[in-house]
Scaffold this motif. Structure first.
Motif, PDB file in Angstrom:
ATOM      1  N   TYR A 563       0.858  -1.189   0.000  1.00 52.47           N
ATOM      2  CA  TYR A 563       0.000   0.000   0.000  1.00 52.47           C
ATOM      3  C   TYR A 563       0.894   1.238   0.000  1.00 52.47           C
ATOM      4  CZ  TYR A 563      -4.302   2.590   1.018  1.00 52.47           C
ATOM      5  OH  TYR A 563      -5.392   3.412   0.931  1.00 52.47           O
ATOM      6  N   TRP A 565       1.217   4.886   0.376  1.00 52.67           N
ATOM      7  CA  TRP A 565       0.554   6.062   0.968  1.00 52.67           C
ATOM      8  C   TRP A 565       1.631   7.028   1.440  1.00 52.67           C
ATOM      9  CZ3 TRP A 565       0.338   8.120   6.021  1.00 52.67           C
ATOM     10  CH2 TRP A 565      -0.691   9.027   6.262  1.00 52.67           C
ATOM     11  N   ARG A 570      -1.738   9.083  -2.450  1.00 52.40           N
ATOM     12  CA  ARG A 570      -1.670   7.641  -2.690  1.00 52.40           C
ATOM     13  C   ARG A 570      -1.169   7.399  -4.107  1.00 52.40           C
ATOM     14  NH1 ARG A 570      -7.174   8.196  -1.732  1.00 52.40           N
ATOM     15  NH2 ARG A 570      -7.824   8.016   0.452  1.00 52.40           N
ATOM     16  N   GLU A 573      -3.322   2.890  -6.032  1.00 53.85           N
ATOM     17  CA  GLU A 573      -4.360   2.467  -5.090  1.00 53.85           C
ATOM     18  C   GLU A 573      -5.597   1.886  -5.762  1.00 53.85           C
ATOM     19  OE1 GLU A 573      -5.502   6.648  -6.289  1.00 53.85           O
ATOM     20  OE2 GLU A 573      -3.667   5.515  -5.960  1.00 53.85           O
ATOM     21  N   GLU A 626      -6.838   5.872   7.442  1.00 55.23           N
ATOM     22  CA  GLU A 626      -6.854   5.379   6.063  1.00 55.23           C
ATOM     23  C   GLU A 626      -7.023   3.862   6.015  1.00 55.23           C
ATOM     24  OE1 GLU A 626      -5.629   5.857   1.743  1.00 55.23           O
ATOM     25  OE2 GLU A 626      -6.223   7.315   3.229  1.00 55.23           O
TER      26      GLU A 626
END
Length: 849
Positions: A563, A565, A570, A573, A626
């Motif tokens: 992921y 971030w 981002r 995603e 998140e």
């Protein structure tokens, strides 16, 4: 990654050094102030020159990338021309050989041997593989030409998956597995299926029972490609074309792949095509006479067999009901019940998958029963039609969904086919509100489904029902009852994003790097190209579904998504967010925060940061906010009841203890409870116990032992400046650690073991890459077998094993099939898991505290 470095300060030119330095030539007329000004201007000019050079460098790089792309397209064009030539040549050769009988003779002999064995069941083959039935192909001919190579079963009595898995020599020989069994294997005592003690196959049903331990094979079809046909059809009758914008918007919210079939009045077909094509260019437009309203065209499609290949059909229409004051509200309720929001259809389909006894689902609150006395002037006609459809007198009752919109299995409406109705059988349209053939048939749909042996439900029941456990949920249970979850790291990179378009050129994905890789020495296998799934795009739901089915079939419990971030930005995603939003695939997952700087690593320019990792004020709370929606998901992977959250780099996080405290508190306050917080054992983590974390995850190739470096190879590219490691030495070092040893966890902390399928990032780094040489499916399988042997001795009730990775094509470590090894790494995974215990599909979900 490395942060960007500033250029060294320029060396002052002669004459501008300190006045008293040797070799200096000071000018007495130039005072200190003037000299300082001159020096400042010179530094400014040099800095501007440096900036100009940087701009030139970027321009040259952009031009280089453009030239590379032009060269790639030129090569591709030449390759396409070559492929066309070869294809035509092969077709001519095939026709000549076929006429000569060389191949035909072999096929005839093989066919006779299989027919005589009684192990091929044509009816079973057509039921199991609807694409064969739809194509009208001869089942045995299809099996001989294609089916055996694709892993299809010839009957319930022979498992292709088991036979090739149990007998590697047959797999290596590339012989038809059923023929091998008939001609050789049976006499040698080989088994056509897994033995009864390791199988829960129901002899009557001829298929494995979902969720049973030791099932012979997973209770779902293993994908052969990502280009499978949609399982769903939406059949829309659209008389009022002005309703299309409203209905089109609702159809766009469906996340599941589906075919759209729209019946429209003959005279308005061009207008309808022009309206529908912008949203659904592949929609099938059927022009019909204005007879039978929505029911007539639907019965015509049903009777033609056109809907038979679909698992589920949604019948809707553009209903205005001008004779009712609430006509528009009625339509909104009907469509909202059946289509709902973005997750409604996915939930309904998943529920139907798990409840094969349900054949028809109608809108909530609109089911009419005998007590409502709503026969109108239709009862006599309904009874006559029911008798023609094969229903007994006592099966006829008042039971239907007002509005004639519903979901169904085509098989549930099979009795209506026997009516053999065409549009000419329906009355001409005269705005009738009752008493027509269409009104009578509206009252037969539920009765037909019940007669066919199916249950009928209302949509609100399904919406409120929890999703059943997916057959994709795979778990390994050892003889002692120890549970092992095998998790593969997953790179969500393979789709275009605006940032990559800007940095590397329009349409760039990692496939660009993968395809241009070249070998660096003798025996170095590059490029590694995808096989079964092709050069896929992760924005497509069918790709993600195929990946999940393939992974589950070979024993992978779930994916750990990287992921990206950057607080608050981002990257990459889209696939993960679509997975969360749609609920598909119904496959376990967890999250690994890839908290590194985003650099030009794909071009090998590590020192230029494109997106820095931002640990500014409030980042800790923002990150956990998140991630909490993912932690709530019922598919989320847990360890001993706690959701697993992985952090890639712990040493770069400021105020780590405070950050972890914020994360844990937020999860408790959100109702998640305690989390199982893990950190990757990166190269900068020497100890296996890291303060604040519950476990450390091994992540080869990090922490490569010194003994594995500088492996000698033959005919090395002179330009190569990277490193070559010995894969076998890495395995030996890994297995020398035994976390199951008494006192290990207490002294060194909890370790979740990790392994890889080799490593080779030359697609990204070129001559500066790192290569772990000597990896094969067999050596990888021995590594996994060794780890499983340790894990089954653990005192804890379950284990997690992390595989790097499912799809790291740019780093040369992937379970996904490639053109060299096929499914070799997947097969090695399943063999190792099956040797350690019993694999089961569709078992109980992760327990919660």
């Amino acid at each position: 990654m490395d942060s960007r470095t500033l250029p060294a300060a320029p060396t002052p030119p002669r004459g501008l050094e300190n006045p008293g330095a040797p070799g200096a030539s000071p000018d007495p007329a130039v005072g200190p102030t003037e000299a300082g000004k001159d020096l400042a201007q010179t530094v400014k000019r040099l800095r501007q020159e440096i900036e100009d050079l940087r701009l030139q460098e970027r321009s040259a790089l952009a031009e280089s990338l453009m030239l590379r792309e032009q060269l790639r397209r030129l090569k591709q064009a030449r390759l396409v021309r070559l492929e066309i030539f070869v294809e035509r040549l092969l077709k001519r050769v095939w026709r000549r050989l076929g006429r000569g009988g060389l191949f035909q003779g072999h096929l005839r002999q093989d066919r006779q041997a299989i027919e005589a064995s009684g192990l091929f069941d044509g009816a079973y083959y057509r039921r199991a593989y609807p694409d064969v039935a739809e194509a009208g192909a001869d089942p045995l001919a299809h099996y001989l030409r294609f089916g055996a190579k694709e892993g299809r079963d010839p009957s319930a009595a022979f498992s292709t998956f088991h036979y090739l898995d149990a007998y590697p020599d047959v797999r290596a020989s590339r012989m038809n597995p059923l023929l091998h069994y008939i001609l050789v294997g049976k006499a040698e005592g080989r088994l056509p299926q897994a033995p009864a003690s390791h199988s829960s196959r129901d002899p009557a049903a001829g298929s494995p029972a979902p969720g049973a331990l030791g099932a012979d094979r997973p209770p779902f079809a293993i994908p052969l490609s990502t280009r499978s046909l949609p399982r769903i059809a939406v059949v829309l009758h659209l008389y009022y074309l002005d309703l299309w914008p409203e209905i089109g918007r609702q159809l766009q919210a469906i996340q599941e792949p589906f075919d759209l079939i729209v019946s429209v009045p003959e005279a308005r077909r061009p207008e309808a095509e022009a309206m529908i094509a912008p949203l659904f260019p592949l929609a099938q437009i059927v022009a019909v006479q204005n007879r039978g309203r929505d029911v007539g065209p639907f019965l015509m499609l049903l009777g033609s067999g056109r809907l038979d290949r679909y698992d589920y059909v949604c019948k809707i229409h553009g209903k205005k009901s001008p004779h009712r004051l609430d006509g528009n509200e009625w339509r909104h309720d009907l469509l909202g019940n059946l289509l709902g929001g973005s997750g409604t259809v996915g939930h309904l389909v998943a529920w139907l998958d798990a409840n094969p006894g349900t054949g028809l689902i109608g809108p909530a609150g609109l089911r009419v029963h005998d007590r409502d006395n709503r026969w109108g002037s239709n009862e006599e006609r309904v009874r006559k039609l029911a008798a023609r459809a094969g229903l007994a007198e006592d099966e006829v009752r008042l039971d239907f969904f007002a509005g004639s919109m519903f979901w169904c299995r085509p098989a549930a409406l099979e009795p209506l086919k026997s009516l053999k109705l065409g549009l000419a059988d329906f009355e001409p349209e005269q705005n009738q509100i009752d008493g027509t053939l269409a009104h009578a048939l509206e009252r037969l749909f539920v009765l037909a489904a019940a007669h066919a042996g199916f249950a009928v439900r209302e949509a609100d029941e399904i919406a409120a029902a929890p999703l059943p456990v997916s057959p994709l949920h795979t778990i390994l249970t050892t003889e002692s009852g120890h549970l092992v979850k095998t998790i593969a790291f997953y790179l969500p990179q393979f789709h275009p994003i605006p940032e990559n378009d800007l940095w590397w050129g329009r349409g760039f994905t990692e496939w660009n790097s993968v395809a241009r890789a070249r070998p660096m020495f003798e025996g170095h296998h590059q490029p590694r190209l995808p096989a079964d799934l092709g050069f896929y795009d992760l924005r497509l739901p069918e790709v993600r579904e195929a990946q999940a089915k393939l992974a589950s079939a070979y024993g992978i419990h779930g994916f750990c998504y990287h992921y990206y971030w950057f607080h608050p930005r981002r990257l990459l995603e889209t696939p993960i967010q679509q997975m969360l939003k749609s609920g598909r695939p119904d496959f376990p997952f967890c999250i690994c925060w890839a908290n590194e700087n985003w650099t030009r690593r794909w071009d090998g320019l590590d020192q230029e940061i494109l997106v820095p990792q931002n640990y500014g004020p409030g980042f800790a709370q923002a990150f956990i906010d998140e991630i909490i929606p993912y932690l709530r998901d019922p598919r989320y992977i847990r360890y001993e009841g706690r959701p697993v959250l992985v952090i890639y780099r712990s040493k770069t996080i400021p105020d780590l203890a405070e950050t972890i405290a914020i994360w844990r508190k937020a999860c408790r306050q959100a109702g998640i409870g305690e989390i199982h917080l893990c950190v990757v054992r990166f190269w900068d983590i020497a100890d296996t116990k890291v303060e604040g974390f519950d476990a450390v995850i091994e992540f080869p190739p990090h922490r490569t032992p010194p003994a594995a470096t500088n492996m000698p190879v033959a005919q090395l590219n002179p330009a190569f400046r990277g490193t070559i490691h010995d894969y076998a030495a890495v395995i030996e070092d890994s297995l020398s650690i035994d976390p199951a040893a008494p006192g290990f966890t207490a002294a060194r902390g909890l370790i979740h073991r990790g392994l890889m399928m080799g490593w080779d990032n030359t697609p990204r780094r070129g001559v500066g890459g790192g290569i772990f040489h000597g990896a094969t499916p067999e050596t990888y399988g021995r590594w996994l077998t060794g780890l499983l042997e340790q894990e089954r001795r653990r005192a804890s009730p379950e284990s997690l094993i992390f595989i790097n990775a499912w799809n790291e094509w740019g780093e040369g470590t992937m379970l996904e099939p490639d053109t060299r090894n096929g499914r070799g790494y997947l097969e090695a995974t399943r063999r190792a898991l099956a040797g350690a215990g019993r694999l089961s599909w569709g078992g109980a979900p992760d327990r919660r505290d």
